[in-house]
Design an enzyme around this catalytic site. Structure first.
Site, PDB file in Angstrom:
ATOM      1  N   ASP A 130       0.863  -1.191   0.000  1.00 40.03           N
ATOM      2  CA  ASP A 130       0.000   0.000   0.000  1.00 40.03           C
ATOM      3  C   ASP A 130       0.902   1.244   0.000  1.00 40.03           C
ATOM      4  OD1 ASP A 130      -3.216   0.490   1.194  1.00 40.03           O
ATOM      5  OD2 ASP A 130      -1.812   2.178   0.990  1.00 40.03           O
ATOM      6  N   ILE A 131       0.558   2.240  -0.852  1.00 38.28           N
ATOM      7  CA  ILE A 131       1.402   3.449  -0.914  1.00 38.28           C
ATOM      8  C   ILE A 131       1.233   4.349   0.315  1.00 38.28           C
ATOM      9  CG2 ILE A 131       1.906   3.869  -3.376  1.00 38.28           C
ATOM     10  CD1 ILE A 131      -0.668   5.657  -3.347  1.00 38.28           C
TER      11      ILE A 131
ATOM     12  N   HIS B 115     -10.321  -5.456  -2.822  1.00 37.40           N
ATOM     13  CA  HIS B 115      -9.001  -5.690  -2.228  1.00 37.40           C
ATOM     14  C   HIS B 115      -9.146  -5.917  -0.738  1.00 37.40           C
ATOM     15  CE1 HIS B 115      -9.846  -1.365  -2.180  1.00 37.40           C
ATOM     16  NE2 HIS B 115      -9.180  -1.315  -1.031  1.00 37.40           N
TER      17      HIS B 115
ATOM     18  N   HIS C 192      -6.908  -5.455   2.737  1.00 35.62           N
ATOM     19  CA  HIS C 192      -5.717  -4.910   3.386  1.00 35.62           C
ATOM     20  C   HIS C 192      -5.163  -5.965   4.341  1.00 35.62           C
ATOM     21  CE1 HIS C 192      -6.661  -0.522   2.541  1.00 35.62           C
ATOM     22  NE2 HIS C 192      -7.861  -1.070   2.366  1.00 35.62           N
TER      23      HIS C 192
HETATM   24  P1  5GP Z   1      -9.700   1.458   0.417  1.00 36.47           P
HETATM   25  O1  5GP Z   1      -9.781   2.856   0.982  1.00 36.47           O
HETATM   26  O2  5GP Z   1     -10.438   1.385  -0.897  1.00 36.47           O
HETATM   27  O3  5GP Z   1     -10.067   0.379   1.376  1.00 36.47           O
HETATM   28  O4  5GP Z   1      -8.151   1.213   0.145  1.00 36.47           O
HETATM   29  C1  5GP Z   1      -7.474   1.699  -0.981  1.00 36.47           C
HETATM   30  C2  5GP Z   1      -6.007   1.623  -0.629  1.00 36.47           C
HETATM   31  O5  5GP Z   1      -5.263   1.725  -1.829  1.00 36.47           O
HETATM   32  C3  5GP Z   1      -5.529   2.766   0.289  1.00 36.47           C
HETATM   33  O6  5GP Z   1      -4.965   2.217   1.489  1.00 36.47           O
HETATM   34  C4  5GP Z   1      -4.487   3.507  -0.550  1.00 36.47           C
HETATM   35  O7  5GP Z   1      -3.385   3.943   0.193  1.00 36.47           O
HETATM   36  C5  5GP Z   1      -4.106   2.472  -1.592  1.00 36.47           C
HETATM   37  N1  5GP Z   1      -3.738   3.036  -2.872  1.00 36.47           N
HETATM   38  C6  5GP Z   1      -4.400   4.007  -3.561  1.00 36.47           C
HETATM   39  N2  5GP Z   1      -3.788   4.241  -4.741  1.00 36.47           N
HETATM   40  C7  5GP Z   1      -2.732   3.391  -4.796  1.00 36.47           C
HETATM   41  C8  5GP Z   1      -1.712   3.163  -5.784  1.00 36.47           C
HETATM   42  O8  5GP Z   1      -1.671   3.795  -6.845  1.00 36.47           O
HETATM   43  N3  5GP Z   1      -0.779   2.229  -5.492  1.00 36.47           N
HETATM   44  C9  5GP Z   1      -0.811   1.508  -4.332  1.00 36.47           C
HETATM   45  N4  5GP Z   1       0.170   0.605  -4.137  1.00 36.47           N
HETATM   46  N5  5GP Z   1      -1.744   1.693  -3.375  1.00 36.47           N
HETATM   47  C10 5GP Z   1      -2.690   2.623  -3.618  1.00 36.47           C
END
Ligand code: 5GP
Ligand code: ZN
Length: 137
Positions: A32-33, A101, A103
């Site tokens: 995660d970035i 996804h 985490h």
């Molecule tokens: P959500 O908020 O949908 O549960 O998680 C999305 C996750 O994707 C976040 O933790 C965010 O940091 C990560 N993320 C968003 N854009 C990118 C990207 O371009 N590359 C990577 N490796 N992670 C990303």
């Protein structure tokens, strides 16, 4: 199937850079970035699907197995003391990337990550009423 506007589809296709840590026929895992803790990774199906409600059962199972692999790796190789798995389904539930996804968040003794709610006993009548609706009674 892929979505041309989806960043995780682009990562799966190798069109956007990512730090890949694990992969198999159905899944890809990458860092995660914006990590919550050291070693925070995301496990995605290679096939595009927006969320938990839409994912194919075989992909769901494959992601589950891959999350277990990652959980073992963060304990064995990063020395994590525990692991949280998190899936957000829907914007109201914090989802920001609409490609399913999970985490994998390594947990270490003493770091300040907190639950997003305060655990407290609920109203038994309300719990029972919700259960009845859930069970379709
Ligand atoms: P959500 O908020 O949908 O549960 O998680 C999305 C996750 O994707 C976040 O933790 C965010 O940091 C990560 N993320 C968003 N854009 C990118 C990207 O371009 N590359 C990577 N490796 N992670 C990303
Ligand atoms: Zn996608």
């Amino acid at each position: 199937m892929r979505d041309p506007d989806c960043i995780f589809c682009k990562i799966v296709a190798g069109e956007l850079p990512a730090t890949i840590v694990d992969e198999d026929e159905r899944t890809l895992s990458f860092m995660d970035i914006a990590p919550a803790t050291r070693g925070h990774a995301l496990v995605v199906p290679r096939e595009h699907t927006p969320d938990l409600l839409s994912i194919d059962a075989d992909d769901l199972a494959a992601v589950g197995v891959a999350t277990q692999r990652l959980a073992r790796l963060v304990k064995d190789r990063l020395g994590a003391d525990g692991v949280n798995l998190l899936n957000s389904c829907g914007a109201v539930a914090f989802q920001t990337v609409f490609h399913y996804h999970v985490h994998v968040i390594p947990r270490y003794e003493g770091e300040p990550v907190r639950l997003p709610w305060v655990p407290a006993p609920g109203d038994p009548g309300e719990i029972a009423a919700a259960a009845q609706e859930l069970a379709g009674k």
